[in-house]
Design a protein around this motif. Structure first.
Motif, mmCIF file in Angstrom:
data_model
loop_
_atom_site.group_PDB
_atom_site.id
_atom_site.type_symbol
_atom_site.label_atom_id
_atom_site.label_comp_id
_atom_site.label_asym_id
_atom_site.label_seq_id
_atom_site.Cartn_x
_atom_site.Cartn_y
_atom_site.Cartn_z
ATOM 1 N N VAL A 19 -3.067 38.336 19.016
ATOM 2 C CA VAL A 19 -3.020 36.921 19.017
ATOM 3 C C VAL A 19 -2.307 36.344 20.531
ATOM 4 O O VAL A 19 -1.087 36.978 20.529
ATOM 5 N N PRO A 20 -3.060 35.669 21.578
ATOM 6 C CA PRO A 20 -2.031 35.425 22.620
ATOM 7 C C PRO A 20 -0.888 34.676 22.743
ATOM 8 O O PRO A 20 -0.881 33.768 21.737
ATOM 9 N N TYR A 21 0.203 35.084 23.168
ATOM 10 C CA TYR A 21 1.435 34.780 23.336
ATOM 11 C C TYR A 21 1.819 34.213 24.236
ATOM 12 O O TYR A 21 2.063 35.023 25.273
ATOM 13 N N VAL A 22 2.290 32.924 24.579
ATOM 14 C CA VAL A 22 2.441 32.570 25.854
ATOM 15 C C VAL A 22 4.096 32.323 25.626
ATOM 16 O O VAL A 22 4.661 31.348 25.048
ATOM 17 N N VAL A 23 4.923 32.910 26.744
ATOM 18 C CA VAL A 23 6.152 32.802 26.530
ATOM 19 C C VAL A 23 6.642 31.768 27.753
ATOM 20 O O VAL A 23 6.389 31.860 28.800
ATOM 21 N N ALA A 24 7.626 30.586 27.028
ATOM 22 C CA ALA A 24 8.073 29.771 27.979
ATOM 23 C C ALA A 24 9.290 30.030 28.928
ATOM 24 O O ALA A 24 8.964 29.893 30.207
ATOM 25 N N TYR A 25 10.120 30.703 28.514
ATOM 26 C CA TYR A 25 11.209 30.542 29.371
ATOM 27 C C TYR A 25 12.102 32.061 28.981
ATOM 28 O O TYR A 25 13.354 32.073 29.602
ATOM 29 N N ALA A 26 11.655 33.080 28.032
ATOM 30 C CA ALA A 26 12.425 34.092 28.049
ATOM 31 C C ALA A 26 12.143 35.097 29.036
ATOM 32 O O ALA A 26 10.950 35.187 29.544
ATOM 33 N N VAL A 27 12.981 35.824 29.644
ATOM 34 C CA VAL A 27 13.045 36.392 30.975
ATOM 35 C C VAL A 27 12.910 37.912 30.729
ATOM 36 O O VAL A 27 12.870 38.759 31.723
ATOM 37 N N HIS A 28 13.126 38.631 29.454
ATOM 38 C CA HIS A 28 13.083 39.846 29.272
ATOM 39 C C HIS A 28 12.019 40.558 29.916
ATOM 40 O O HIS A 28 10.899 40.224 29.518
ATOM 41 N N PRO A 29 12.110 41.417 30.857
ATOM 42 C CA PRO A 29 10.848 42.168 31.855
ATOM 43 C C PRO A 29 10.100 42.883 30.844
ATOM 44 O O PRO A 29 8.827 42.960 31.061
ATOM 45 N N GLU A 30 10.216 43.267 29.682
ATOM 46 C CA GLU A 30 9.492 44.100 28.743
ATOM 47 C C GLU A 30 8.645 43.196 27.776
ATOM 48 O O GLU A 30 7.834 43.969 27.151
ATOM 49 N N ILE A 31 8.747 41.909 27.868
ATOM 50 C CA ILE A 31 7.900 41.298 27.126
ATOM 51 C C ILE A 31 6.576 41.236 27.186
ATOM 52 O O ILE A 31 5.584 41.588 26.537
ATOM 53 N N THR A 32 6.156 41.236 28.587
ATOM 54 C CA THR A 32 4.568 41.294 29.077
ATOM 55 C C THR A 32 4.240 42.746 29.069
ATOM 56 O O THR A 32 3.159 43.073 29.074
ATOM 57 N N LEU A 33 5.281 43.717 29.036
ATOM 58 C CA LEU A 33 4.731 44.995 28.882
ATOM 59 C C LEU A 33 4.377 45.329 27.498
ATOM 60 O O LEU A 33 3.567 46.453 27.448
ATOM 61 N N ALA A 34 4.681 44.514 26.788
ATOM 62 C CA ALA A 34 4.031 44.609 25.242
ATOM 63 C C ALA A 34 2.503 44.697 25.108
ATOM 64 O O ALA A 34 2.004 45.599 24.106
ATOM 65 N N GLY A 35 1.884 44.397 25.955
ATOM 66 C CA GLY A 35 0.391 44.401 26.158
ATOM 67 C C GLY A 35 -0.187 43.110 26.808
ATOM 68 O O GLY A 35 0.302 42.201 27.111
ATOM 69 N N ASP A 36 -1.577 43.213 26.733
ATOM 70 C CA ASP A 36 -2.265 42.173 27.475
ATOM 71 C C ASP A 36 -2.533 40.704 26.751
ATOM 72 O O ASP A 36 -3.145 40.030 27.487
ATOM 73 N N TYR A 37 -1.947 40.735 25.640
ATOM 74 C CA TYR A 37 -2.144 39.486 24.979
ATOM 75 C C TYR A 37 -0.955 38.562 25.385
ATOM 76 O O TYR A 37 -0.790 37.285 24.641
ATOM 77 N N MET A 38 -0.112 39.222 26.139
ATOM 78 C CA MET A 38 1.246 38.479 26.425
ATOM 79 C C MET A 38 1.234 37.699 27.851
ATOM 80 O O MET A 38 0.583 38.301 28.647
ATOM 81 N N PHE A 39 1.631 36.478 27.835
ATOM 82 C CA PHE A 39 1.582 35.693 28.912
ATOM 83 C C PHE A 39 3.005 35.180 29.046
ATOM 84 O O PHE A 39 3.542 34.643 27.975
ATOM 85 N N ARG A 40 3.449 34.951 30.489
ATOM 86 C CA ARG A 40 4.806 34.200 30.735
ATOM 87 C C ARG A 40 4.705 33.488 31.707
ATOM 88 O O ARG A 40 3.975 33.546 32.974
ATOM 89 N N VAL A 41 4.955 32.185 31.428
ATOM 90 C CA VAL A 41 5.137 31.081 32.478
ATOM 91 C C VAL A 41 6.414 30.828 33.212
ATOM 92 O O VAL A 41 6.356 30.211 34.283
#
Lengths: 388, 286, 287
Positions: free
Chosen positions: A123-145
């Motif tokens: 399930v694609p998960y778009v992250v608004a303002y959380a800055v933890h570097p490993e969030i996007t490392l969780a996988g390719d369904y993660m996005f950070r703006v």
């Protein structure tokens, strides 16, 4: 709600009944989007802004006819900014509510804990303002703006150089955001020939900075790079100015709230902030957002509201391209897209970290105004996906 | 089902954690306001060793060992200070633990440790493991309660000085309570880390210590069934309370207060009052 | 020079700690309750202070009302919350108190909003230089003076007035005091009123220093004040005062010289543990 015209009780009753009937109907013709936000506890201020931002994005989309004729529904859960609470919430969004995508309007801890669950469920998960570097490392369904802490830190060093200063006093908040900012700043400092003359840390709960202020004053920096959030930065800036420290102060996204100006009062004047929302932007996306947000809430938008709005917009535009489908189709649509949002023109790199400019705002006459824009794709390049 | 499985795992870990504190505070009367430290130690040990390549099941005993060893050291403090002094000392241990973790890069610092996992079990399997561990710990608690050791614990809780006069080696039993209780907290922590797959310093702070203590007290200090029920309910409450939205924590705090105000014996007290209506709660001032 | 400034800043922080912890000590001395919800009265005082000042522009009035409201809320807390459970083991009151604190914190948030309040035009923000150059904000100087004055006044009341003597007698031996015709109930009410009013007083000072009152502002005092009264030897007013000032100074130096190793809380509690292991009865216990 205040603008609602007065109605007779009977009409209200009928309307209320109609509403509850609508809620009771199975929501087959709706596309669901999940949102986790801290609505209670210490992070409730940001949670409220995030919620308003996300609600506005969904309301605008629905007013424009929804996505391919289907209405969007925002499923909202309070995570108290706690990782422990985020796990059942993410599971519920995925398993019970069957959302096609989700937005994080929360802090790093809960977002990091939820990321793995959304990733496994594709399930694609778009992250608004959380800055933890490993969030996007969780996988390719993660996005950070949001720009990562390191990126914002590098932008801070560049800003110091642009202002023609060399001797920097560094004040860092003990949080993942503060640590990342400091790391980015220190990494870029030698490149711009900056000299860090004093370095201090404080805890998130601190509001009294007497000791730090006295020490930084003795170090006589030309400029101060201080990380923090409006509730720490307000008192900090006020106390620095009250102690007679006149060096310019650079803050970041965490300062970006009207509350900062309210707390620091006159001392806030001239404070520079590297952030993502440009109040003086000519871009239609930003102008519409700022106006609609004020209309909807009666308050001015801040970075958190704008970022969560942007994250929700990214998801909605992705859905429009994927034909309302989630999963793989939605992921590819977002990864390939370019998005005009109030926080600038966004696109994602291979790690799904955002590429965008950094806005420098300055406090003038008790409002944030544009100071400059740092547009340096090389310096501001987010880290890519590590070869594994 | 995924949601129910996840929630049940969370509840089970909370129950295990609460039972571990009940052993120290309920059975042996040693109040602790820093119990989350041991949850944290267990979690960090399993996370770090897991990253180093050790299989999940092998890390569990090591988590318990380190948590129990440090717990015994903290137990030494209980030989030096008592009651409210001990409460505040253990609280201090909690703040010191979090303060140290925050600044240690090899422990992940502020960022915590992500991507913990690889218990090798399915979600259902992991839930069963958590439930089994919790059941085993509950059985162990009941066994201890009925044993000689349990009686000494009770004696220490009721009147430490008399026990000394009776020739009981009180320090040894206190240390035993701390060692066992904190080791079990370490086990809870290891399960916690693998369930959440992400741990950070903020997860093991004062708030967590207070939460687990309130589970024990709301359940009825010393009562195994009471603590099990209270921990299960209180840990699921935030998830069930989503519908009251804004007032969630307000209701939580209010319930905690009202429970103590009107049923100081906790749920165990409520239950016994329900079954023996003749017996009324003691009234009057201290 | 820097060292002097750090001592000065430590004393400012210590004065605030002292005001909060003194109220807690009064309660503890009398009832042996770790009264966590005391910090909610500190927050309440701060809110009342800011709202009254913003409405009237009268600072003394803001202080007076903050103290009265916090004081009355304290008495109500005692009567409604603690009195009925005094016969229970101490953790019952502790958990009740924690529940009360959480509920209070959330009530502030729901009623006044999560982002907190600020003074529209904060008073006492001027600069004063003392002792050849140590700079103070007027509010910082005033908080130290105010603390000293109020503590002197309390000391005088305690030893020179009937009520004060009655309070002291009740602390050292409640049964004996009661047999001499002292009303326990009255003494407890008075203690709660005075202790809570002090917390409210501290709340307004913190609001002045930071120009920010927020629902969570009591969370640090809620546990740090416990540490201070333990450090001061539980129930000892002089010990609490000394412990608060010492802790303020220790933290001021600690945040500068140990800031990279430990945060402020950890420094405070490391100091506490060290002291308790060496002197289990507290730093300044008289008994």
């Amino acid at each position: 709600m205040k603008q609602l015209p007065r109605r007779r009780p009977l009409t209200t009753l009928v309307a209320a009944l109609g509403l509850s009937a609508a809620v009771a109907l199975p929501a087959y013709a709706e596309i669901r989007i999940g949102l986790n936000v801290p609505l209670t506890g210490f992070a409730a201020v940001d949670g409220k802004s995030a919620l308003e931002g996300a609600k506005l994005a969904v309301a605008q989309a629905n007013a424009a006819g929804g996505v391919h004729g289907e209405k969007l529904e925002l499923v909202i859960y309070d995570d108290q900014a706690a990782p422990k609470e985020a796990v059942p919430i993410a599971t519920k969004l995925v398993a019970k509510d069957e959302v096609v995508g989700a937005v994080s309007g929360s802090y790093s801890g809960p977002t990091r804990a939820a990321a793995g669950i959304f990733q496994r469920a594709k399930v694609p998960y778009v992250v608004a303002y959380a800055v933890h570097p490993e969030i996007t490392l969780a996988g390719d369904y993660m996005f950070r703006v949001a720009s990562m802490g390191e990126v914002q830190g590098r932008a801070g060093a560049r800003l110091v150089a642009d202002l023609g200063k060399k001797k920097v006093g560094l004040i860092t908040v003990k949080s993942d955001f503060g640590q990342a900012l400091a790391a980015g700043f220190k990494e870029a400092a030698p490149k711009f020939g900056l000299d860090i003359v004093g370095e201090y840390e404080y805890a998130l709960q601190d509001r009294q900075f007497g000791a730090v202020v006295s020490t930084i004053k003795a170090a006589k920096p030309e400029i101060i790079y201080a990380s923090g959030y409006y509730f720490t930065a307000g008192p900090l800036v006020a106390q620095l100015r009250a102690a007679g420290v006149t060096a310019p102060i650079i803050g970041q996204e965490g300062y970006d709230s009207e509350k900062f100006i309210e707390i620091a009062g006159d001392a806030a004047e001239g404070t520079l902030v590297t952030t993502s929302l440009d109040r003086d932007s000519e871009s239609p996306a930003t102008k519409v957002f700022l106006a609609d947000y004020r209309k909807a809430t009666g308050a001015g938008a801040d970075m958190v509201a704008a970022s969560t709005y942007a994250a929700t917009r990214v998801l909605i535009e992705g859905l429009e391209k994927s034909g309302g489908k989630g999963g793989e189709a939605l992921k590819s649509a977002i990864a390939a897209g370019t998005f005009d949002t109030p926080i600038g023109r966004l696109s994602f790199n291979d790690l799904h970290e955002v590429r965008k400019d950094i806005q420098v705002q300055v406090v003038r006459d008790k409002t944030f105004r544009r100071h400059s824009v740092i547009s340096d794709p090389v310096l501001l390049a987010p880290p890519g996906r590590p070869a594994s | 089902m995924d949601y129910e499985i996840s929630l049940l795992t969370t509840m089970s870990i909370s129950v295990l954690f609460a039972l571990s504190l009940n052993l120290i505070t309920g059975f042996c009367g040693q109040i602790s306001l820093g119990h989350a430290t041991f949850l944290g130690i267990g979690a960090y040990v399993t996370a770090l060793l897991g990253k180093a390549g050790l299989p999940f099941l092998a890390t569990l005993p090591l988590s318990m060992l380190l948590a129990g060893a440090i717990g015994a050291v903290v137990g030494l403090a209980s030989l030096r200070v008592r009651a409210d002094f001990l409460a505040v000392t253990t609280m201090g241990v909690g703040f010191l633990f979090v303060g140290i973790i925050r600044q240690q890069d090899w422990l992940g610092g502020e960022l915590g440790i992500s991507g913990i996992g690889g218990s090798g079990l399915s979600k259902t399997g992991f839930m069963l493991l958590a439930l089994l561990s919790t059941a085993a710990v509950a059985a162990l608690c009941l066994y201890i309660r009925a044993s000689w050791m349990g009686r000494v614990f009770n004696g220490v809780a009721e009147d430490e000085d008399t026990m000394r006069v009776l020739g009981i080696d009180v320090p040894r039993y206190k240390l035993a309570a701390f060692a066992i209780g904190t080791a079990l907290a370490g086990l809870a922590g290891a399960l916690y880390a693998h369930h959440l797959q992400f741990i950070g310093p903020d997860s093991f702070g004062f708030v967590e210590s207070v939460t687990v203590l309130s589970m024990v007290v709301v359940g009825g200090i010393g009562s195994v069934p009471g603590v099990v029920i209270a921990a299960a309910l209180l840990s699921a409450l935030p998830a069930w309370f989503q519908f009251i939205g804004d007032y969630k924590l307000l209701v939580y705090g209010g319930l905690l207060f009202l429970m103590m105000r009107f049923s100081p014996g906790g749920m165990a007290g409520l239950m016994s009052r329900f079954f023996n209506p003749v017996q009324t709660s003691a009234k009057g001032e201290r | 020079m820097l060292a002097l400034e750090l001592v000065a800043q430590g004393l400012v922080q210590g004065s605030i700690y002292a005001l909060i912890a003194l109220g807690l000590t009064l309660v503890y001395g009398l009832l042996r309750i770790l009264h966590v919800a005391h910090a909610a009265l500190f927050t309440l005082g701060a809110y009342v202070g800011v709202m009254v000042y913003n409405a009237t522009g009268n600072l003394p009035l803001a202080f007076a009302l903050a103290m009265v409201v916090a004081g009355l809320a304290g008495v109500a807390t005692f009567r409604l919350a603690y009195q009925p459970i005094l016969s229970q083991p101490p953790f019952v009151a502790l958990i009740a108190s924690i529940g009360l604190y959480i509920a209070a914190e959330e009530t502030f948030r729901v009623v006044f909003g999560a982002s907190g309040l600020s003074f529209a035009t904060p008073p006492l923000q001027g600069q004063v230089a003392l002792f050849g150059g140590i700079q103070f904000k007027t509010a910082e100087l005033m908080v130290m003076l105010g603390t000293a004055l109020i503590i002197a006044a309390l000391g005088w009341l305690q030893t020179r007035t009937r009520v004060g003597v009655a309070c002291q007698a009740t602390v050292s031996d409640p049964q004996m005091a009661e047999s001499f015709g002292i009303s326990l109930r009255k003494v407890r009410d008075i203690n709660f009123f005075v202790g809570s009013a002090l917390a409210g007083f501290a709340g307004v000072w913190v609001a002045l220093l930071n120009n920010l009152v927020e629902p969570t502002m009591g969370s640090v005092p809620s546990y740090k004040a416990l540490a201070i009264i333990v450090l001061g030897g539980l129930g000892s007013v002089r010990g609490t005062l000394a412990a608060a000032l010492v802790l303020g100074v220790v933290e001021a130096f600690g945040t500068i010289y140990l800031g990279k190793l430990l945060d402020r809380n950890a420094i405070a509690f490391a100091f506490l543990i060290l002291v308790l292991m060496l002197r289990p009865q507290g730093l300044f216990a008289t008994r």
